[in-house]
Design a protein around this motif. Structure first.
Motif, mmCIF file in Angstrom:
data_model
loop_
_atom_site.group_PDB
_atom_site.id
_atom_site.type_symbol
_atom_site.label_atom_id
_atom_site.label_comp_id
_atom_site.label_asym_id
_atom_site.label_seq_id
_atom_site.Cartn_x
_atom_site.Cartn_y
_atom_site.Cartn_z
ATOM 1 N N SER A 1 0.866 5.563 -0.286
ATOM 2 C CA SER A 1 -0.002 6.723 -0.087
ATOM 3 C C SER A 1 0.777 8.009 -0.314
ATOM 4 O O SER A 1 1.952 8.098 0.023
ATOM 5 C CB SER A 1 -0.563 6.738 1.336
ATOM 6 O OG SER A 1 -1.325 5.580 1.570
ATOM 7 N N LYS B 1 -2.940 0.166 -4.065
ATOM 8 C CA LYS B 1 -2.756 -1.150 -3.447
ATOM 9 C C LYS B 1 -2.342 -2.110 -4.549
ATOM 10 O O LYS B 1 -3.046 -2.243 -5.556
ATOM 11 C CB LYS B 1 -4.027 -1.632 -2.760
ATOM 12 C CG LYS B 1 -4.344 -0.816 -1.529
ATOM 13 C CD LYS B 1 -5.434 -1.435 -0.710
ATOM 14 C CE LYS B 1 -5.619 -0.570 0.527
ATOM 15 N NZ LYS B 1 -6.156 -1.285 1.631
ATOM 16 N N THR C 1 -4.032 6.710 -2.969
ATOM 17 C CA THR C 1 -3.579 5.401 -2.495
ATOM 18 C C THR C 1 -3.522 4.400 -3.645
ATOM 19 O O THR C 1 -4.399 4.387 -4.501
ATOM 20 C CB THR C 1 -4.541 4.867 -1.412
ATOM 21 O OG1 THR C 1 -4.604 5.807 -0.344
ATOM 22 C CG2 THR C 1 -4.090 3.523 -0.867
ATOM 23 N N THR D 1 0.850 -1.183 0.000
ATOM 24 C CA THR D 1 0.000 0.000 0.000
ATOM 25 C C THR D 1 0.884 1.231 0.000
ATOM 26 O O THR D 1 1.721 1.406 0.888
ATOM 27 C CB THR D 1 -0.921 0.025 1.238
ATOM 28 O OG1 THR D 1 -1.686 -1.180 1.263
ATOM 29 C CG2 THR D 1 -1.844 1.225 1.210
ATOM 30 N N TYR E 1 -2.786 14.725 0.642
ATOM 31 C CA TYR E 1 -3.740 13.737 0.147
ATOM 32 C C TYR E 1 -4.598 14.228 -1.015
ATOM 33 O O TYR E 1 -5.287 13.444 -1.635
ATOM 34 C CB TYR E 1 -4.612 13.219 1.289
ATOM 35 C CG TYR E 1 -3.782 12.521 2.327
ATOM 36 C CD1 TYR E 1 -3.177 11.302 2.043
ATOM 37 C CD2 TYR E 1 -3.560 13.095 3.564
ATOM 38 C CE1 TYR E 1 -2.391 10.668 2.984
ATOM 39 C CE2 TYR E 1 -2.768 12.463 4.515
ATOM 40 C CZ TYR E 1 -2.185 11.250 4.211
ATOM 41 O OH TYR E 1 -1.394 10.624 5.127
#
Length: 117
Positions: A43, A68, A66, A41, A47
């Motif tokens: 990030s 994954k 994000t 993950t 944000y």
């Protein structure tokens, strides 16, 4: 024997126009056992920034800031590699940071074991 990972990002590459950034990542199973249900993950901060592309090993899903990346199994000594990209707005004020972690299940364990960088 439990699995173990080393996970890192290379120095980011910023485009000449300073409007795009690319990170290369590697993750190595340094443990003595094959592990399952591996998830990397990544990030972004701030944000409000969003990943635009993920390529390389694994099956990746981008959800805004994000990413994954999943693997069914990773054997001991195997190194996984990939690239993450994001656009940088012209009005960006301050640094961009990337962080990540790896989670997995050991074959002999029923519990997920995390590691962070």
């Amino acid at each position: 024997m439990a699995g173990s990972f080393e996970f890192s990002y290379e120095t980011p590459q910023i485009s000449e126009e300073t409007d795009h950034v690319t990170w290369e990542w590697t993750a190595t199973n340094t443990g003595a056992a094959t592990v399952t249900q591996v998830t990397l993950t990544s990030s972004l901060s701030p944000y409000a920034l969003q990943f635009t592309k993920s390529s390389g090993d694994g099956d990746s899903t981008i959800t805004g800031s994000t990413v994954k990346t999943r693997f069914a199994t990773v054997a001991p000594g195997v190194t996984l590699r990939g690239t993450l990209e994001a656009d940088l707005p012209a009005d960006l004020d301050g640094p961009v940071q990337i962080s990540g972690r790896v989670t997995w299940k050991d074959a002999a364990q029923a519990e997920t074991v995390p590691t962070a960088t």
